[in-house]
Design a protein around this motif. Sequence first.
Motif, PDB file in Angstrom:
ATOM      1  N   ALA A 478    -123.759  40.038  74.374  1.00 19.56           N
ATOM      2  CA  ALA A 478    -123.541  41.493  74.415  1.00 19.56           C
ATOM      3  C   ALA A 478    -123.041  42.025  73.077  1.00 19.56           C
ATOM      4  O   ALA A 478    -123.375  43.139  72.666  1.00 19.56           O
ATOM      5  CB  ALA A 478    -122.539  41.822  75.529  1.00 19.56           C
ATOM      6  N   LYS A 479    -122.256  41.221  72.381  1.00 20.14           N
ATOM      7  CA  LYS A 479    -121.662  41.674  71.118  1.00 20.14           C
ATOM      8  C   LYS A 479    -122.648  41.668  69.966  1.00 20.14           C
ATOM      9  O   LYS A 479    -122.704  42.606  69.165  1.00 20.14           O
ATOM     10  CB  LYS A 479    -120.461  40.782  70.789  1.00 20.14           C
ATOM     11  N   GLN A 480    -123.465  40.602  69.871  1.00 19.56           N
ATOM     12  CA  GLN A 480    -124.317  40.480  68.688  1.00 19.56           C
ATOM     13  C   GLN A 480    -125.772  40.129  68.970  1.00 19.56           C
ATOM     14  O   GLN A 480    -126.575  39.982  68.042  1.00 19.56           O
ATOM     15  CB  GLN A 480    -123.745  39.415  67.751  1.00 19.56           C
ATOM     16  N   GLY A 481    -126.139  40.003  70.239  1.00 23.76           N
ATOM     17  CA  GLY A 481    -127.512  39.677  70.584  1.00 23.76           C
ATOM     18  C   GLY A 481    -127.730  38.184  70.695  1.00 23.76           C
ATOM     19  O   GLY A 481    -126.966  37.373  70.140  1.00 23.76           O
ATOM     20  N   VAL A 482    -128.777  37.797  71.390  1.00 22.38           N
ATOM     21  CA  VAL A 482    -129.041  36.389  71.650  1.00 22.38           C
ATOM     22  C   VAL A 482    -129.432  35.649  70.376  1.00 22.38           C
ATOM     23  O   VAL A 482    -128.917  34.559  70.087  1.00 22.38           O
ATOM     24  CB  VAL A 482    -130.147  36.238  72.720  1.00 22.38           C
ATOM     25  N   LEU A 483    -130.340  36.212  69.600  1.00 20.34           N
ATOM     26  CA  LEU A 483    -130.815  35.521  68.407  1.00 20.34           C
ATOM     27  C   LEU A 483    -129.683  35.272  67.417  1.00 20.34           C
ATOM     28  O   LEU A 483    -129.518  34.154  66.909  1.00 20.34           O
ATOM     29  CB  LEU A 483    -131.929  36.326  67.733  1.00 20.34           C
ATOM     30  N   ALA A 484    -128.867  36.296  67.162  1.00 22.02           N
ATOM     31  CA  ALA A 484    -127.748  36.135  66.223  1.00 22.02           C
ATOM     32  C   ALA A 484    -126.730  35.125  66.743  1.00 22.02           C
ATOM     33  O   ALA A 484    -126.172  34.338  65.958  1.00 22.02           O
ATOM     34  CB  ALA A 484    -127.075  37.484  65.966  1.00 22.02           C
ATOM     35  N   THR A 485    -126.522  35.113  68.048  1.00 24.48           N
ATOM     36  CA  THR A 485    -125.577  34.161  68.635  1.00 24.48           C
ATOM     37  C   THR A 485    -126.042  32.725  68.415  1.00 24.48           C
ATOM     38  O   THR A 485    -125.262  31.844  68.030  1.00 24.48           O
ATOM     39  CB  THR A 485    -125.407  34.430  70.143  1.00 24.48           C
ATOM     40  N   ILE A 486    -127.324  32.499  68.656  1.00 24.86           N
ATOM     41  CA  ILE A 486    -127.854  31.132  68.502  1.00 24.86           C
ATOM     42  C   ILE A 486    -127.879  30.721  67.051  1.00 24.86           C
ATOM     43  O   ILE A 486    -127.554  29.583  66.694  1.00 24.86           O
ATOM     44  CB  ILE A 486    -129.241  31.043  69.178  1.00 24.86           C
ATOM     45  N   LYS A 487    -128.241  31.648  66.157  1.00 22.36           N
ATOM     46  CA  LYS A 487    -128.223  31.331  64.729  1.00 22.36           C
ATOM     47  C   LYS A 487    -126.820  30.983  64.254  1.00 22.36           C
ATOM     48  O   LYS A 487    -126.623  30.076  63.439  1.00 22.36           O
ATOM     49  CB  LYS A 487    -128.765  32.522  63.927  1.00 22.36           C
ATOM     50  N   GLN A 488    -125.829  31.686  64.770  1.00 24.07           N
ATOM     51  CA  GLN A 488    -124.459  31.446  64.372  1.00 24.07           C
ATOM     52  C   GLN A 488    -123.907  30.150  64.939  1.00 24.07           C
ATOM     53  O   GLN A 488    -123.120  29.446  64.286  1.00 24.07           O
ATOM     54  CB  GLN A 488    -123.575  32.605  64.850  1.00 24.07           C
ATOM     55  N   SER A 489    -124.355  29.793  66.136  1.00 26.77           N
ATOM     56  CA  SER A 489    -123.756  28.654  66.842  1.00 26.77           C
ATOM     57  C   SER A 489    -124.468  27.331  66.597  1.00 26.77           C
ATOM     58  O   SER A 489    -123.878  26.267  66.778  1.00 26.77           O
ATOM     59  CB  SER A 489    -123.744  28.938  68.348  1.00 26.77           C
TER      60      SER A 489
END
Length: 492
Positions: A478-489
């Motif tokens: 919800a905060k940053q989107g799915v793609l950004a979350t996966i890229k970050q994690s």
Amino acid sequence: MKRINNDLLASVDSSAIQLPQYDRAGVKPGIVHLGIGAFHRAHQAFYTEAVLNQFGGDWGIIGCSLRSASVKTQLAEQDGLYTLVERGPEGEKFQIMGAVQQVVVGPEDPAALVAIMANPQTQIVSLTVTEKGYCHDPATGNLNLSHPDIQHDLGNLNAPKSAIGYIVAALLARKESGQSSFTVLSCDNLPNNGEVLEKVVLQFAKQVSAELCEWVSAHTKFPSTMIDRIVPATTDSDRADLEAKVGYRDEGMVVAEPFTQWVIEDKFCSARPQWEQVGALLVEDVTAFEKMKLRLLNGSHSMLAYAGYLAGFETISDVMTEPAFVALCKKFMDTEAGPTVKTPDGFDIEDYKKQLRDRFANPGLKHRTWQIAMDGSQKIPQRLLETLREQLASGGSIEVISLAIAAWFKYVSAVDDAGNAIDVQDPLAARLKSLCDSHPNTSERVAALLGVKEVFGEDLVGCSAFAAAISAWLDAFAKQGVLATIKQSFSA
């Protein structure tokens, strides 16, 4: 442009396209297949075609659709012929398949389909009706007696709707006519699929009569199988491309990857094709192969489909162009699904995992994330939740599984990251969306969805660590989107 059919077959260039090597007119049907979609035509029919080409025999297939007449429409004008296009990194291979002799549509004449199945010439009734076609509770494996199709069939066994109803009606007819039974061969992605099918068939038969249940139990076999081949939905672009390359029109063509595998429990009550002579593996127990495939391939596929769709990717091969998704997939295989599977003796599990990732990345296949995402409520229990339970019991990692379930929870809310509506195809779609809509708070929504016992059973709703992990991923989405979350994690 002319459609492929028996008359046109003689003019097809056999140096470029493999043709049937047997007299189709001399082959009698021995197999009735329920659910004649693209997968069956690219997998079980492919093996049966190989048997006919090498050994002959009366193993023609009568394909049955229990819903739509689309495949009948495609194949009727083509005398059952269709082209299998194998697409791999090295290019394409074409084969015209002749094993399917006829396609019938159950709803057009249910009694006629029952009669075909009850014909003593039918040795095997196989099925690919997807998980939801078993009309069972995925969490328990029991027949859902309140399912509308099951309710209908119990009151109208002479005109059934469900695959289970058709099977029991045909078995009843065989029993009453004094004929021997047939083998019922599940080819769906279910753990212990033969046992699951036998359980629901016997539970249905018992509702008809205890005597029928006893007869089916004594005379019918339900082998378990493991099936593996990636078969995306055929598109209009695929048909146009084939037409340009081969010079004929084929409305029933199917596309598949070169890889194919079929492991079958050697437990039949009647004759069967020599599938083991053409690449299938006949074994005493398919469990190890089945668990490995369901948890590593299908579990990864579902995870990539939900997260990939939400991240804006149309196909699985597109998803695999993003290094973070490749890393996510590898971590799931190495630290979560992999530790829960016991491999057959001599099997190279690391090579298998790499092979799976390479297959996912095959650019020749346009396997849509939306297509794989269908019917999650029926698929997730066996693809992800059994792995989860074993990891919870052993204190192992549940990080990626929790992300996959969070992605599914986001997906069934029917709204993507950009605020666009998602066309969710699932038997529980309306109920799942209602739970999402009525619980805007993340933790409350997670608790409500984990309370869907048909999917999560009785044990997972109270698992605080699992719920907290899902909630954390949803908040990140919800905060940053799915793609950004996966890229970050997950870094490559």
